[in-house]
Motif scaffolding. Sequence first.
Motif, mmCIF file in Angstrom:
data_model
loop_
_atom_site.group_PDB
_atom_site.id
_atom_site.type_symbol
_atom_site.label_atom_id
_atom_site.label_comp_id
_atom_site.label_asym_id
_atom_site.label_seq_id
_atom_site.Cartn_x
_atom_site.Cartn_y
_atom_site.Cartn_z
ATOM 1 N N GLN A 3 0.852 -1.179 0.000
ATOM 2 C CA GLN A 3 0.000 0.000 0.000
ATOM 3 C C GLN A 3 0.891 1.233 0.000
ATOM 4 O O GLN A 3 1.324 1.705 1.049
ATOM 5 C CB GLN A 3 -0.916 -0.016 1.233
ATOM 6 N N ASN A 101 0.362 -13.389 6.429
ATOM 7 C CA ASN A 101 -0.645 -12.983 5.447
ATOM 8 C C ASN A 101 -0.093 -12.889 4.025
ATOM 9 O O ASN A 101 -0.756 -12.376 3.123
ATOM 10 C CB ASN A 101 -1.257 -11.641 5.846
ATOM 11 N N GLY A 103 2.766 -11.253 3.304
ATOM 12 C CA GLY A 103 3.699 -10.141 3.213
ATOM 13 C C GLY A 103 5.079 -10.534 3.717
ATOM 14 O O GLY A 103 5.383 -11.708 3.918
ATOM 15 N N PRO A 122 -0.012 -7.050 2.061
ATOM 16 C CA PRO A 122 -1.426 -6.652 2.122
ATOM 17 C C PRO A 122 -1.688 -5.682 3.264
ATOM 18 O O PRO A 122 -1.002 -5.692 4.288
ATOM 19 C CB PRO A 122 -2.148 -7.988 2.359
ATOM 20 N N ASP A 123 -2.704 -4.853 3.080
ATOM 21 C CA ASP A 123 -3.011 -3.799 4.033
ATOM 22 C C ASP A 123 -3.265 -4.355 5.429
ATOM 23 O O ASP A 123 -4.023 -5.312 5.604
ATOM 24 C CB ASP A 123 -4.236 -3.014 3.561
#
Length: 330
Positions: A3, A101, A103, A122-123
């Motif tokens: 992000q 996740n 990342g 991911p956020d």
Amino acid sequence: MPQSSQHRQLIWADLSSYNPATTRPFYTTVLGWQFEGDDYGIGLTGGRPVAGLYQMPEKFVDMGMPSFWMSYIQVDDVTATAQRAADTGAIVEIGPSDFANGGRYALIRDPLGAGFTVYEGPDMTGTTEGAGSRFAHALFVSDAAKVMPFYEGLFGWRFKSLTKDSWEISTPPGSTGAHLYEVPDPAVRGKEQYWAVIFNGDAGAAARATAEGGQVIAEIPLHQGKAVVIADPDGGTFMVRPNGQAPAQSGGSPMTFRWKAWAGLALIYLSIATGWSWISALFFALWTVLGLKDRATYLLEPISRSEAPLLYWLTLATYAALVPLLLIYG
């Protein structure tokens, strides 16, 4: 995917706990969180994610680390960031590694030893709105001049002086939510240098924390108001900024039927009525097993194996020895 709008900002926090079965309900009571997920629990307020809570990994246990809250900074490239940090006086303690996740992350200690995590993936942005949300992150060090250039060079942060010993940290593209405090006296700061996570709460948070087995360590001034420093029952330390927002208590964990406690009370009453000593022996046996499992026990106050190993083992040995004594001589 990364992000980029969050690049170089503080986006998340999580707690590595020796005993999530105890700390989850603690944070539900103190901050009003509801949890979703098993291995990596996400604390929610108003249905929005605030922070993570997970079982202390064995690699942290082997390192002798206590339960700890960790601050996360979003980056575009964890590997490159970790290398730049190492080149400018930091220690890359863990990673770069894969995150659960999908990342990637690395745990870094700045030139004075304060730890933080850089993350790409991911956020994971936690909410900063409402009761129980993140208010800010704060860096407490003995000498601000020794870490400012490091963070300026690594993340492009800027420091705006507020008082002679506090600064507001501007993270690109100009957002805030982080502060630096210079506290030279270890009797006030604590022996370590650290990043602290500050949550929004209400005036009753400290009392609820104490009632749930936590400890109120201190009350400290901030650039806006004050914060209460609290240690959870597992020793994880965080801060609450009382702003009048009481946590919602609607359904979920606070109203859960606690059958184990009810069963324990029933056994105590049965022991009193019958004089059966085997019931007391059962309690000491359970406390021994749970203490070994959780790496912590309780005797008027929490006793962690990592923080007080001699007292921990002596207490468990005493509990274990009382089992046969009660069965034989009770």
